[in-house]
Design an enzyme around this catalytic site. Structure first.
Site, mmCIF file in Angstrom:
data_model
loop_
_atom_site.group_PDB
_atom_site.id
_atom_site.type_symbol
_atom_site.label_atom_id
_atom_site.label_comp_id
_atom_site.label_asym_id
_atom_site.label_seq_id
_atom_site.Cartn_x
_atom_site.Cartn_y
_atom_site.Cartn_z
ATOM 1 N N ASN A 110 -12.581 0.370 39.063
ATOM 2 C CA ASN A 110 -13.073 -0.546 38.019
ATOM 3 C C ASN A 110 -14.094 0.125 37.101
ATOM 4 O O ASN A 110 -14.011 0.005 35.877
ATOM 5 C CB ASN A 110 -13.664 -1.808 38.652
ATOM 6 C CG ASN A 110 -12.623 -2.582 39.437
ATOM 7 O OD1 ASN A 110 -11.429 -2.259 39.372
ATOM 8 N ND2 ASN A 110 -13.050 -3.583 40.186
ATOM 9 N N THR A 155 -6.003 -10.327 -12.456
ATOM 10 C CA THR A 155 -6.429 -11.386 -11.549
ATOM 11 C C THR A 155 -5.243 -12.344 -11.512
ATOM 12 O O THR A 155 -4.558 -12.519 -12.529
ATOM 13 C CB THR A 155 -7.703 -12.122 -12.039
ATOM 14 O OG1 THR A 155 -7.427 -12.701 -13.305
ATOM 15 C CG2 THR A 155 -8.888 -11.171 -12.175
ATOM 16 N N HIS A 156 -4.986 -12.931 -10.360
ATOM 17 C CA HIS A 156 -3.808 -13.803 -10.177
ATOM 18 C C HIS A 156 -2.513 -13.069 -10.538
ATOM 19 O O HIS A 156 -1.538 -13.709 -10.939
ATOM 20 C CB HIS A 156 -3.912 -15.083 -11.019
ATOM 21 C CG HIS A 156 -5.243 -15.741 -10.946
ATOM 22 N ND1 HIS A 156 -5.562 -16.684 -9.992
ATOM 23 C CD2 HIS A 156 -6.383 -15.566 -11.678
ATOM 24 C CE1 HIS A 156 -6.812 -17.082 -10.156
ATOM 25 N NE2 HIS A 156 -7.339 -16.410 -11.173
ATOM 26 N N SER A 277 19.006 4.156 -0.735
ATOM 27 C CA SER A 277 19.790 3.061 -0.193
ATOM 28 C C SER A 277 21.166 3.599 0.200
ATOM 29 O O SER A 277 21.710 4.474 -0.466
ATOM 30 C CB SER A 277 19.941 1.973 -1.267
ATOM 31 O OG SER A 277 21.095 1.195 -1.005
ATOM 32 N N LYS A 283 18.751 3.772 -6.060
ATOM 33 C CA LYS A 283 17.498 3.295 -5.487
ATOM 34 C C LYS A 283 16.618 4.391 -4.902
ATOM 35 O O LYS A 283 17.096 5.365 -4.342
ATOM 36 C CB LYS A 283 17.800 2.288 -4.367
ATOM 37 C CG LYS A 283 18.498 1.043 -4.869
ATOM 38 C CD LYS A 283 17.553 -0.100 -5.099
ATOM 39 C CE LYS A 283 17.045 -0.578 -3.782
ATOM 40 N NZ LYS A 283 16.656 -1.934 -3.754
ATOM 41 N N ASN A 285 13.320 3.828 -2.639
ATOM 42 C CA ASN A 285 12.516 2.735 -2.089
ATOM 43 C C ASN A 285 11.165 3.215 -1.550
ATOM 44 O O ASN A 285 11.086 4.266 -0.928
ATOM 45 C CB ASN A 285 13.292 2.052 -0.963
ATOM 46 C CG ASN A 285 14.581 1.436 -1.451
ATOM 47 O OD1 ASN A 285 14.639 0.914 -2.564
ATOM 48 N ND2 ASN A 285 15.625 1.506 -0.632
ATOM 49 N N GLU A 290 5.738 0.304 2.253
ATOM 50 C CA GLU A 290 6.156 -0.962 2.871
ATOM 51 C C GLU A 290 5.855 -0.971 4.363
ATOM 52 O O GLU A 290 5.468 -2.000 4.928
ATOM 53 C CB GLU A 290 7.651 -1.189 2.628
ATOM 54 C CG GLU A 290 7.938 -1.514 1.170
ATOM 55 C CD GLU A 290 9.426 -1.558 0.864
ATOM 56 O OE1 GLU A 290 9.827 -2.424 0.099
ATOM 57 O OE2 GLU A 290 10.188 -0.734 1.397
ATOM 58 N N GLN A 322 -6.088 -4.809 32.583
ATOM 59 C CA GLN A 322 -5.164 -3.698 32.383
ATOM 60 C C GLN A 322 -4.367 -3.873 31.080
ATOM 61 O O GLN A 322 -3.823 -2.916 30.550
ATOM 62 C CB GLN A 322 -4.222 -3.615 33.590
ATOM 63 C CG GLN A 322 -3.235 -2.478 33.535
ATOM 64 C CD GLN A 322 -2.545 -2.270 34.869
ATOM 65 O OE1 GLN A 322 -3.145 -1.788 35.822
ATOM 66 N NE2 GLN A 322 -1.282 -2.658 34.963
ATOM 67 N N LYS A 325 -4.986 -1.752 27.351
ATOM 68 C CA LYS A 325 -4.651 -0.408 26.885
ATOM 69 C C LYS A 325 -3.479 -0.324 25.908
ATOM 70 O O LYS A 325 -3.589 0.323 24.865
ATOM 71 C CB LYS A 325 -4.411 0.511 28.088
ATOM 72 C CG LYS A 325 -5.735 0.911 28.753
ATOM 73 C CD LYS A 325 -5.574 1.707 30.013
ATOM 74 C CE LYS A 325 -5.495 0.862 31.253
ATOM 75 N NZ LYS A 325 -6.608 -0.069 31.488
HETATM 76 N N1 ARG Z 1 -4.848 0.346 36.173
HETATM 77 C C1 ARG Z 1 -6.039 -0.420 36.293
HETATM 78 C C2 ARG Z 1 -6.485 -0.903 34.907
HETATM 79 O O1 ARG Z 1 -6.057 -0.376 33.967
HETATM 80 C C3 ARG Z 1 -7.127 0.378 36.897
HETATM 81 C C4 ARG Z 1 -8.158 -0.440 37.601
HETATM 82 C C5 ARG Z 1 -7.574 -1.032 38.822
HETATM 83 N N2 ARG Z 1 -8.547 -1.733 39.567
HETATM 84 C C6 ARG Z 1 -8.178 -2.574 40.535
HETATM 85 N N3 ARG Z 1 -9.123 -3.187 41.153
HETATM 86 N N4 ARG Z 1 -6.948 -2.810 40.803
HETATM 87 O O2 ARG Z 1 -7.263 -1.823 34.785
#
Ligand code: ARG
Length: 459
Positions: A110, A155-156, A277, A283, A285, A290, A322, A325
């Site tokens: 943790n 503007t607009h 295209s 074309k 593009n 975009e 988790q 990420k």
């Molecule tokens: N893969 C976990 C995460 O990204 C790591 C921490 C896991 N901790 C646990 N008590 N299971 O959060």
């Protein structure tokens, strides 16, 4: 082997393992996990858990591992380890045997994952700051190269008053400067180390957490262990900075998409950032722009997703975290790509000064100048506004721009108009009057360019 097998008599269901494992995305934290582990090993020597010899052996094994993952990060993906922390520990055990199992003393995944992610954010933040600066430099260079070009200001999406291309480009330099400063601010706030907070209550070893934090390059240690392992404010903040900056980039993209239309013809995008295209041979593009505009949605969505994942989470760590990420990686990667792509679009962008000038001259964009002229002749602005409105209606009927009306025609609406009205209606004259700070007068823009060049050169 899982890190926590002792309490379990039955293996994980393969579908659960697939659902639970995070290695396929958190492998990107490999370098940070190893760097944090190196620092942790040094800290364990000071509290007598590891001898200097043991630490030296671990350090050496970790250096080899670090070099290997730097060279080929994808190698990690072929493992069935649960997450990057398990993977690194497994590799160390492979390298140094039983000693590898001592490293996790006093540490939890943790505080470890919280530390790894902050280290990753710090490194990524530096790359993003450089990319923001790169785009700003591209905008300034493009402004310099096209400094003469007048551009209709809208503007607009109605032609409003003439501006210049450089003034337009410098507007985006300003937005990006705020993004830069917001990112620096977010990086400053996340610059504290959670390592040594254990699972939630703090580590049971008398680790000098301040020294450990400095050892890893943080400016200090966090203050509260419960908060430290469950704080993901920085993830949301970085995604917010990314979202707002993407909103800026989407406006930049949209402006150029419009300027590049056949109808406007103000700019021509390079072949290098456009596509054709499959059906329509004529074309070209504006795909790069975009996609920048379109990708804004997923960055904002990632931020909202994370905020919702954090809502009502009880203290302290929960596996919900988790989920931080994938969204963060994607949002920051996307932002980074879009900053670089926007800079690429500018490199060969051609501004068609004839078209921009013709458009700036049309659309009665000098109507305000006529009103200001009447004000100078002693007519209150509100009344002048009304007179000019009537004059414009007449000019539209006779299909002439204001500067082509005769004095008798002007005088139908106001007797004060004389020959001296014409210089006021010229394009350059409308620019030249806007001398107050931030205005579009040529000397103001030159000053703004010099200032931006100077501050960007220092980065
Ligand atoms: N893969 C976990 C995460 O990204 C790591 C921490 C896991 N901790 C646990 N008590 N299971 O959060």
């Amino acid at each position: 082997m899982a890190l926590w097998g002792g309490r379990f008599s039955q293996g994980a269901d393969s579908r659960f393992k697939q659902f639970n494992d995070s290695l396929r995305f958190d492998y990107r934290l490999a370098e940070q996990d190893i760097q944090g582990s190196m620092a942790w090993a040094r800290a364990l020597v000071k509290v007598g858990v590891l001898t200097s010899d043991e630490q030296a052996q671990l350090q050496q094994a970790m250096e080899v591992l670090l070099a290997s993952v730097q060279q080929d990060p994808q190698q990690i993906l072929s493992s069935d380890a649960e997450d990057i922390h398990s993977w690194v520990e497994g590799k160390l055990i492979d390298a140094v045997g039983i000693l590898g199992k001592k490293l996790h003393t006093g540490r939890s995944r943790n505080d470890q994952v919280a530390t790894d992610l902050k280290l990753w954010c710090k490194a990524q933040g530096e790359l993003l700051l450089a990319s923001i600066t790169g785009l700003q430099q591209g905008l300034v260079a493009s402004a310099r190269a096209n400094q003469a070009a007048v551009l209709p200001g809208y503007t607009h999406l109605q032609r409003a008053q003439p501006v210049t291309y450089a003034h337009w480009a410098l507007a985006y330099v300003e937005m990006l400067e705020r993004d830069h400063s917001r990112l620096q601010d977010a990086l400053k706030r996340l610059d504290t180390s959670p390592l040594g907070c254990g699972a939630l209550a703090g580590t049971a070893y008398a680790i000098d957490r301040e020294a450990l934090a400095l050892d890893m390059g943080f400016s200090g240690a966090t203050r509260n262990s419960l908060d430290s392992v469950s704080d993901r404010d920085h993830v949301v903040e970085l995604m917010h900075v990314a979202s707002l900056s993407m909103a800026h980039l989407s406006r930049f993209a949209e402006d150029l998409i419009f300027y590049n239309t056949g109808e406007a013809g103000f700019v021509e995008l390079s072949d290098a950032v456009t596509s054709g295209s499959s059906l329509m041979p004529q074309k070209k593009n504006p795909d790069a722009l975009e996609l920048i505009r379109g990708k804004t949605g997923r960055v904002v969505g990632a931020q909202m997703g994370m905020l919702m994942s954090l809502k009502a989470l009880p203290l302290a760590y929960n596996k919900d975290m988790q989920e931080d990420k994938e969204g963060l990686f994607d949002a920051l990667d996307t932002w980074h790509d879009c900053l670089d792509m926007a800079a690429l679009v500018l490199i060969d962008l051609k501004v068609n000064g004839e078209r921009t000038k013709a458009a700036a001259q049309g659309g009665y964009a000098n109507a305000t100048e006529l009103a200001d002229y009447l004000v100078a002749k002693g007519i209150p602005f509100r009344e002048a506004h009304h007179i000019v409105g009537e004059t414009v209606v007449y000019a539209i009927q006779v299909k002439k721009p204001l500067e082509e009306l005769s004095i008798p025609e002007f005088q139908r609406f106001s007797p004060v108009v004389g020959e001296d009205v014409y210089p006021n209606l010229e394009l350059e004259a409308t620019l030249a009057k806007r001398v107050a700070k931030g205005g579009v007068a040529r000397e103001q823009i030159e000053g703004a360019l010099v200032a931006a060049e100077a501050w960007l050169a220092k980065r």
